[in-house]
Design an enzyme around this catalytic site. Structure first.
Site, PDB file in Angstrom:
ATOM      1  N   TYR A 188      18.215  54.872 -33.231  1.00  0.00           N
ATOM      2  CA  TYR A 188      17.390  53.724 -32.838  1.00  0.00           C
ATOM      3  C   TYR A 188      18.043  52.434 -33.336  1.00  0.00           C
ATOM      4  O   TYR A 188      18.235  51.482 -32.577  1.00  0.00           O
ATOM      5  CB  TYR A 188      15.989  53.889 -33.438  1.00  0.00           C
ATOM      6  CG  TYR A 188      14.986  52.838 -33.013  1.00  0.00           C
ATOM      7  CD1 TYR A 188      14.493  52.808 -31.717  1.00  0.00           C
ATOM      8  CD2 TYR A 188      14.517  51.889 -33.917  1.00  0.00           C
ATOM      9  CE1 TYR A 188      13.560  51.856 -31.327  1.00  0.00           C
ATOM     10  CE2 TYR A 188      13.585  50.938 -33.541  1.00  0.00           C
ATOM     11  CZ  TYR A 188      13.103  50.927 -32.244  1.00  0.00           C
ATOM     12  OH  TYR A 188      12.188  49.970 -31.863  1.00  0.00           O
TER      13      TYR A 188
ATOM     14  N   LYS B 172      19.693  49.439 -30.973  1.00  0.00           N
ATOM     15  CA  LYS B 172      19.107  48.094 -31.052  1.00  0.00           C
ATOM     16  C   LYS B 172      20.125  47.077 -31.588  1.00  0.00           C
ATOM     17  O   LYS B 172      20.152  45.921 -31.145  1.00  0.00           O
ATOM     18  CB  LYS B 172      17.841  48.113 -31.911  1.00  0.00           C
ATOM     19  CG  LYS B 172      16.693  48.935 -31.315  1.00  0.00           C
ATOM     20  CD  LYS B 172      16.187  48.332 -30.011  1.00  0.00           C
ATOM     21  CE  LYS B 172      14.890  48.976 -29.531  1.00  0.00           C
ATOM     22  NZ  LYS B 172      14.385  48.373 -28.288  1.00  0.00           N
TER      23      LYS B 172
ATOM     24  N   SER C  84      14.610  45.170 -32.664  1.00  0.00           N
ATOM     25  CA  SER C  84      13.739  45.611 -33.753  1.00  0.00           C
ATOM     26  C   SER C  84      14.372  45.160 -35.060  1.00  0.00           C
ATOM     27  O   SER C  84      15.601  45.008 -35.139  1.00  0.00           O
ATOM     28  CB  SER C  84      13.639  47.143 -33.739  1.00  0.00           C
ATOM     29  OG  SER C  84      13.116  47.621 -34.967  1.00  0.00           O
TER      30      SER C  84
HETATM   31  N1  LIG Z   1       5.952  49.297 -31.813  1.00  0.00           N
HETATM   32  C1  LIG Z   1       6.655  48.685 -32.740  1.00  0.00           C
HETATM   33  O1  LIG Z   1       6.220  48.530 -33.886  1.00  0.00           O
HETATM   34  C2  LIG Z   1       8.022  48.153 -32.399  1.00  0.00           C
HETATM   35  C3  LIG Z   1       8.739  47.492 -33.405  1.00  0.00           C
HETATM   36  C4  LIG Z   1       9.980  46.948 -33.098  1.00  0.00           C
HETATM   37  C5  LIG Z   1      10.489  47.048 -31.824  1.00  0.00           C
HETATM   38  N2  LIG Z   1       9.781  47.706 -30.849  1.00  0.00           N
HETATM   39  C6  LIG Z   1      10.357  47.755 -29.507  1.00  0.00           C
HETATM   40  O2  LIG Z   1       9.454  47.127 -28.614  1.00  0.00           O
HETATM   41  C7  LIG Z   1       9.598  47.682 -27.306  1.00  0.00           C
HETATM   42  C8  LIG Z   1       8.234  48.127 -26.782  1.00  0.00           C
HETATM   43  O3  LIG Z   1       7.731  49.107 -27.657  1.00  0.00           O
HETATM   44  P1  LIG Z   1       6.181  49.495 -27.723  1.00  0.00           P
HETATM   45  O4  LIG Z   1       5.950  50.092 -29.065  1.00  0.00           O
HETATM   46  O5  LIG Z   1       5.348  48.348 -27.302  1.00  0.00           O
HETATM   47  O6  LIG Z   1       6.157  50.638 -26.618  1.00  0.00           O
HETATM   48  P2  LIG Z   1       5.085  51.730 -26.198  1.00  0.00           P
HETATM   49  O7  LIG Z   1       3.693  51.307 -26.507  1.00  0.00           O
HETATM   50  O8  LIG Z   1       5.566  53.035 -26.699  1.00  0.00           O
HETATM   51  O9  LIG Z   1       5.260  51.657 -24.602  1.00  0.00           O
HETATM   52  C9  LIG Z   1       6.520  51.913 -24.047  1.00  0.00           C
HETATM   53  C10 LIG Z   1       6.542  51.317 -22.668  1.00  0.00           C
HETATM   54  O10 LIG Z   1       7.842  51.533 -22.115  1.00  0.00           O
HETATM   55  C11 LIG Z   1       7.746  52.407 -20.985  1.00  0.00           C
HETATM   56  N3  LIG Z   1       8.906  53.276 -21.046  1.00  0.00           N
HETATM   57  C12 LIG Z   1       9.210  54.218 -21.955  1.00  0.00           C
HETATM   58  N4  LIG Z   1      10.389  54.787 -21.662  1.00  0.00           N
HETATM   59  C13 LIG Z   1      10.835  54.188 -20.545  1.00  0.00           C
HETATM   60  C14 LIG Z   1      11.986  54.342 -19.738  1.00  0.00           C
HETATM   61  N5  LIG Z   1      12.925  55.249 -20.009  1.00  0.00           N
HETATM   62  N6  LIG Z   1      12.122  53.555 -18.651  1.00  0.00           N
HETATM   63  C15 LIG Z   1      11.194  52.639 -18.331  1.00  0.00           C
HETATM   64  N7  LIG Z   1      10.077  52.442 -19.045  1.00  0.00           N
HETATM   65  C16 LIG Z   1       9.899  53.223 -20.141  1.00  0.00           C
HETATM   66  C17 LIG Z   1       6.397  53.092 -21.118  1.00  0.00           C
HETATM   67  O11 LIG Z   1       5.803  53.452 -19.888  1.00  0.00           O
HETATM   68  P3  LIG Z   1       6.089  54.850 -19.135  1.00  0.00           P
HETATM   69  O12 LIG Z   1       5.687  55.944 -20.057  1.00  0.00           O
HETATM   70  O13 LIG Z   1       5.285  54.771 -17.877  1.00  0.00           O
HETATM   71  O14 LIG Z   1       7.551  54.849 -18.836  1.00  0.00           O
HETATM   72  C18 LIG Z   1       5.558  51.971 -21.747  1.00  0.00           C
HETATM   73  O15 LIG Z   1       5.172  51.027 -20.766  1.00  0.00           O
HETATM   74  C19 LIG Z   1      10.597  48.829 -27.436  1.00  0.00           C
HETATM   75  O16 LIG Z   1      11.873  48.388 -27.055  1.00  0.00           O
HETATM   76  C20 LIG Z   1      10.565  49.137 -28.936  1.00  0.00           C
HETATM   77  O17 LIG Z   1      11.781  49.714 -29.363  1.00  0.00           O
HETATM   78  C21 LIG Z   1       8.562  48.257 -31.115  1.00  0.00           C
END
Ligand SMILES: NC(=O)c1ccc[n+]([C@@H]2O[C@H](COP(=O)([O-])OP(=O)(O)OC[C@H]3O[C@@H](n4cnc5c(N)ncnc54)[C@H](OP(=O)(O)O)[C@@H]3O)[C@@H](O)[C@H]2O)c1
Length: 252
Positions: A157, A161, A144
């Site tokens: 966080y 990261k 991130s």
């Molecule tokens: N959203 C943003 O703006 C943003 C920005 C920068 C970085 N990121 C990073 O991008 C990645 C994806 O984020 P997202 O926002 O797309 O996620 P999200 O929509 O919140 O979805 C999270 C996914 O991860 C799974 N998950 C959560 N905890 C888990 C665990 N302990 N073990 C295995 N699976 C798990 C969830 O499914 P289940 O509930 O079935 O486990 C779901 O498939 C993350 O690493 C996040 O830190 C996101």
């Protein structure tokens, strides 16, 4: 269907929602055989059903990224079904420890480290020697922009990261002889349950994200997919962090 990743075996952690879901569907649409993994089997099954109904091939396997025994089982299931892994997308992440450092409990600290740092390290490091036996491949660790410019009240966080960024650089060095490229992707804000949940509970969060970027909006997951495709398909990039943040870092 395209054939950019024809017959490649791609493992996506957190593959059932958000960016992970977009990557699962996107790689499958480009001919890859995709392993969709998250904690909930039913959510993974749903994504696999979408892939199969479009003519693709996929495996759903529930695994908690913070539990190493789950990751061992995931690896065994993937090798039993496909016999190899070409691309690992270490995407699952959590942010349960929002808030001031003084308010964070040790249990939350441990969970952040387990899911965001220990799990991605464990999965990649157990897969790497086996990927090497099949000619190599690539690992993409989703971090991130918080790892690069750490905001207050998001310390755990940012720390996990940033730790994964450091491990990315070490992995790239240690696994180059195995022909495995390892890179990090650092997104800014895009719409997902993680972001939209924070927008709902933290006053001004969404507005702050929009105003922080040169491109004044929150991205869609599809806009983060292209940088992932780039890292997965090119051949001379390893050990870097690719930023896709709408100009957030540049504006700071
Ligand atoms: N959203 C943003 O703006 C943003 C920005 C920068 C970085 N990121 C990073 O991008 C990645 C994806 O984020 P997202 O926002 O797309 O996620 P999200 O929509 O919140 O979805 C999270 C996914 O991860 C799974 N998950 C959560 N905890 C888990 C665990 N302990 N073990 C295995 N699976 C798990 C969830 O499914 P289940 O509930 O079935 O486990 C779901 O498939 C993350 O690493 C996040 O830190 C996101």
């Amino acid at each position: 269907m395209g054939d950019r990743f024809k017959d490649k075996v791609v493992v996506v952690t957190g593959g059932s929602r958000g960016l992970g879901r977009a990557m699962s569907l996107g790689f499958a649409a480009e001919g890859a055989r995709v392993v969709v993994s998250s904690r909930k089997q039913a959510s993974c099954d749903e994504v696999v059903a979408s892939i199969e109904s479009a003519g693709g091939e996929a495996l759903a396997f529930a695994a908690h990224t913070g539990r190493m025994e789950d990751l061992d089982a995931l690896i065994e299931a993937v090798y039993a079904r496909f016999g190899r892994v070409d691309i690992l997308l270490n995407n699952a992440g959590t942010n349960i420890a929002l808030g001031a450092l003084s308010d964070i409990e040790p249990a939350a600290f441990d969970k952040m480290v387990d899911v965001n740092l220990k799990g991605p390290w464990y999965l990649a490091s157990r897969l790497a020697p086996r990927m090497g036996e099949h000619g190599g491949g690539c690992v993409i660790n989703v971090i991130s922009v918080a790892a690069l410019s750490t905001p207050a009240y998001s310390g755990m966080y940012a720390a996990t990261k940033a730790g994964l960024k450091a491990l990315t650089e070490v992995m790239a060095q240690e696994w180059a002889p195995l022909n495995i490229r390892v890179n990090a992707l650092a997104p800014g804000s895009y719409h997902s349950d993680l972001t939209d949940g924070a927008i709902d509970v933290i006053p001004g969060y969404g507005e702050g994200m929009v105003n922080a970027a040169l491109i004044p909006r929150i991205a869609d997951t599809e806009e983060i997919l292209n940088p992932v495709f780039y890292l997965a398909s090119e051949s001379y990039t390893t050990g870097i962090t690719l930023v896709a943040d709408g100009g957030l870092m540049a504006k700071r």
